[in-house]
Structure formats: structure tokens, C-alpha cells
Design an enzyme around this catalytic site. Structure first.
Site, PDB file in Angstrom:
ATOM      1  N   SER A   1       9.471   5.708  -3.013  1.00  0.00           N
ATOM      2  CA  SER A   1       9.319   4.701  -1.964  1.00  0.00           C
ATOM      3  C   SER A   1       8.248   5.183  -1.001  1.00  0.00           C
ATOM      4  CB  SER A   1      10.639   4.543  -1.206  1.00  0.00           C
ATOM      5  OG  SER A   1      10.419   3.873   0.018  1.00  0.00           O
TER       6      SER A   1
ATOM      7  N   ARG B   1       8.432   4.860   1.991  1.00  0.00           N
ATOM      8  CA  ARG B   1       9.158   5.409   3.148  1.00  0.00           C
ATOM      9  C   ARG B   1       9.590   6.857   2.923  1.00  0.00           C
ATOM     10  NH1 ARG B   1      10.536  -0.321   3.941  1.00  0.00           N
ATOM     11  NH2 ARG B   1       9.740  -0.846   5.996  1.00  0.00           N
TER      12      ARG B   1
ATOM     13  N   GLY C   1       0.813  -1.216   0.000  1.00  0.00           N
ATOM     14  CA  GLY C   1       0.000   0.000   0.000  1.00  0.00           C
ATOM     15  C   GLY C   1       0.842   1.260   0.000  1.00  0.00           C
TER      16      GLY C   1
ATOM     17  N   VAL D   1      11.254   3.462 -10.682  1.00  0.00           N
ATOM     18  CA  VAL D   1      10.718   4.785 -11.022  1.00  0.00           C
ATOM     19  C   VAL D   1      11.291   5.794 -10.023  1.00  0.00           C
ATOM     20  CG1 VAL D   1       8.629   6.184 -11.236  1.00  0.00           C
ATOM     21  CG2 VAL D   1       8.613   3.780 -11.952  1.00  0.00           C
TER      22      VAL D   1
ATOM     23  N   ASP E   1      13.717  -2.993  -5.314  1.00  0.00           N
ATOM     24  CA  ASP E   1      14.054  -3.955  -4.263  1.00  0.00           C
ATOM     25  C   ASP E   1      14.737  -5.141  -4.936  1.00  0.00           C
ATOM     26  OD1 ASP E   1      12.618  -2.709  -1.836  1.00  0.00           O
ATOM     27  OD2 ASP E   1      11.122  -2.640  -3.423  1.00  0.00           O
TER      28      ASP E   1
ATOM     29  N   HIS F   1       4.628   1.846  -7.869  1.00  0.00           N
ATOM     30  CA  HIS F   1       3.646   0.744  -7.857  1.00  0.00           C
ATOM     31  C   HIS F   1       2.806   0.771  -9.132  1.00  0.00           C
ATOM     32  CE1 HIS F   1       4.062   1.524  -3.355  1.00  0.00           C
ATOM     33  NE2 HIS F   1       4.384   0.253  -3.442  1.00  0.00           N
TER      34      HIS F   1
ATOM     35  N   GLN G   1      15.123  -8.519  -3.138  1.00  0.00           N
ATOM     36  CA  GLN G   1      13.802  -9.150  -3.005  1.00  0.00           C
ATOM     37  C   GLN G   1      13.366  -9.779  -4.323  1.00  0.00           C
ATOM     38  OE1 GLN G   1      10.188  -7.412  -0.909  1.00  0.00           O
ATOM     39  NE2 GLN G   1       9.819  -6.714  -2.979  1.00  0.00           N
TER      40      GLN G   1
END
Ligand code: AMP
Length: 275
Positions: free
Chosen positions: A185, A187, A31, A176, A150, A37, A153
Site C-alpha cells: 500500500s 500508506r 501514484g 500483492v 480495496d 499497481h 471500492q
């Protein structure tokens, strides 16, 4: 767009579309959606009839002293963005739906999970592997879209799907960035204006390494020292040059250069490919 909270309902809805021969593109997220995203959603939309996004802040991948409670939760705006991007299903499970009991299964993707983020965040990739394995089992046959942002990951998830013969094709998508180079991000929401300026040291360091390599410098130690020059004013967790496949340290490009820094209380990661 249909919002689904229960595992059983995801399975039912997707079984119904598969009967019609439709293919599924899947974008797992935590989210606080941003243009990074949405680039994954666009890639899924371009190749599949049905796009599924999951929004789940996975407690299993946060360490005891990390930012689980503070992690931005913006479901209303996430749903609007998904709707605007042409998403068909958003899966928003509660923690009880995903973890009705403490999980007895542990998934360790050996080797790939050990360096860099694995060393800095013990248990993090076990939590990622577990939730991704569960999500892949829930969604079923699909292509799943992950960001190169990531990078470790992405490689772990690829290996997970391959080793467990999951019916999922893992697709990596480019990072991006904002116009000034900072990788988008969730964060970044934590950063004050001043911290955001200091955070730019990370892309600056990575780009400096990439440019020096492009100009002919081949020695990893020299290149990393060039990057560290840019990181003088931030706390560096790690800056490493590794093989793009197995993530082992290398002496020279071609390589992946990965970095993690702390700016105030915020921890940021980024990487570039150096050829
Ligand atoms: P998250 O919500 O942070 O768990 O991220 C969900 C997915 O979006 C992961 O596959 C991330 O790698 C990807 N992602 C996050 N930020 C970016 C970005 N700036 N560019 C491309 N993909 C991203």
C-alpha cells in the site's frame, strides 16, 4: 511513453489509437506506485494494445482530517516504473484540470457504500465514484483494472459502471503482498520499522480466520473472535465478515473478511476471501 496533463489531449490521443482498432487497458491510481499497481499494469498489458495509467491524488475522496497533504507524491519514480512496465500513456492531471469548479454532481452508490470504509470515512466513496466516473468518461471504452486490496471500492466501481452503462469492463486483480504477508500500500510508506511489525497483525488476523474456516469452523462470531485475538495490540476500526457480492454481514463463510486498523497515525485496510 507519453505523459498527458490535459483531458482534451487524452481524448485526442486515444481517439487516434482507436481508429487503428486498438483496445485500451486502463489503470487508475493515486501514484506512489508499487508492485501492487504494477500487477494491474501487467494484467492490462497482457490483454490490450494500449495501456493508460492515471496518477491523480483525488482530493474529493479525502475527509477534512485525513492525509491528503501528507499523501506520498513520487511522480518521477512513478513515471520510471510506468515506462519500465510498458505503459503507453500516463495521465497526470492537476486538481484544476479535474475540478475546474466545485462539482455540482454527486454520485452515491447506495448500499455498497454504506458499511465498513463508508461508515469509517464519510463521503469517501462519493469522492471515489465521482473521480472514477470522470476518468471513465475521459478514457472511454476500455477495460479498467482495480485491486481486490480495496475490495469495497472494486465492488462500488463495478456497480457504478454497470448502473451508468459506462463502456468499461471492470477487472479485479489479486492483492500483492510482501513476503511477510503485509498487503502493499502507498500508506505503508508512513510506517516506522516498529509500526510495520505491528501492522502485520492485520494479515495475521485475516489469515488466522481463513485457516480456521478451512479447518472446519463455520461460525462467523467464533472466526472473528479468532481474528481479534491477533489484533490485541493495534487499534481496530472494524473486522467484518460480509457477503462477497453485496457486502452485507453473513453468519458463515463463504465470505469476504475485511479489516481496518490504525497503527500510530497510519490507517491500513486489507481483506481475504474465506471459502
Ligand atoms: P491507489 O493508488 O491506492 O488508489 O490504488 C490504485 C489501484 O491499485 C487500486 O485499484 C488498488 O486497489 C490497487 N492496489 C493497491 N494496492 C494493491 C495491492 N497490494 N495489490 C493489488 N492491487 C493494489
Amino acid at each position: 511513453m507519453i505523459v498527458v496533463e490535459r483531458i482534451e489531449d487524452v481524448r485526442k490521443e486515444l481517439a487516434a489509437v482507436r481508429v487503428l482498432g486498438r483496445t485500451v487497458g486502463f489503470v487508475p491510481t493515486m501514484g506512489a506506485l508499487h508492485a501492487g499497481h504494477l500487477s494491474l499494469v501487467r494484467a492490462a498489458r497482457a490483454s490490450h494494445d494500449i495501456v493508460v495509467v492515471s496518477v491523480f491524488v483525488n482530493p474529493a475522496q479525502f475527509g477534512p482530517h485525513e492525509d491528503l497533504a501528507a499523501y506520498p507524491r513520487t511522480l518521477e519514480s512513478d513515471l520510471k516504473l510506468c515506462e519500465g512496465a510498458g505503459v503507453d500513456f500516463v495521465f497526470v492531471p492537476g486538481a484544476d484540470e479535474m475540478y475546474p469548479r466545485p462539482p455540482g454532481v454527486r454520485i452515491v452508490v447506495a448500499g455498497l457504500s454504506e458499511p465498513m470504509e463508508g461508515r469509517a470515512r464519510p463521503g469517501h466513496f462519493e469522492g471515489v465514484a465521482l473521480v472514477v466516473a470522470k476518468l471513465f468518461n475521459i478514457v472511454g471504452e476500455c477495460s479498467a483494472y482495480f485491486g481486490q486490496k480495496d475490495a469495497q471500492q472494486l465492488r462500488i466501481v463495478r456497480r457504478l459502471a454497470a448502473d451508468l452503462d459506462l463502456p468499461v469492463q471492470v477487472v479485479g486483480c489479486p492483492t500483492v503482498r510482501d513476503a511477510d504477508g503485509l498487503a502493499l500500500s502507498s500508506r505503508n510508506f508512513y510506517l516506522s520499522a516498529d509500526e510495520r511489525v505491528r501492522a502485520l497483525a492485520l494479515p495475521r488476523a485475516l489469515f488466522a480466520i481463513r485457516d480456521a474456516a478451512a479447518a472446519g469452523e463455520r461460525d462467523a462470531r467464533t472466526l472473528l473472535a479468532r481474528g481479534r485475538d491477533e489484533l490485541r495490540d493495534v487499534e481496530v476500526d472494524y473486522l467484518e465478515m460480509v457477503d462477497g457480492e453485496d457486502l452485507r454481514p453473513v453468519d458463515a463463510p463463504p465470505a469476504l473478511v475485511c479489516g481496518a486498523i490504525r497503527v500510530g497515525r497510519t490507517r491500513l485496510i486489507d481483506n481475504v476471501e474465506v471459502t
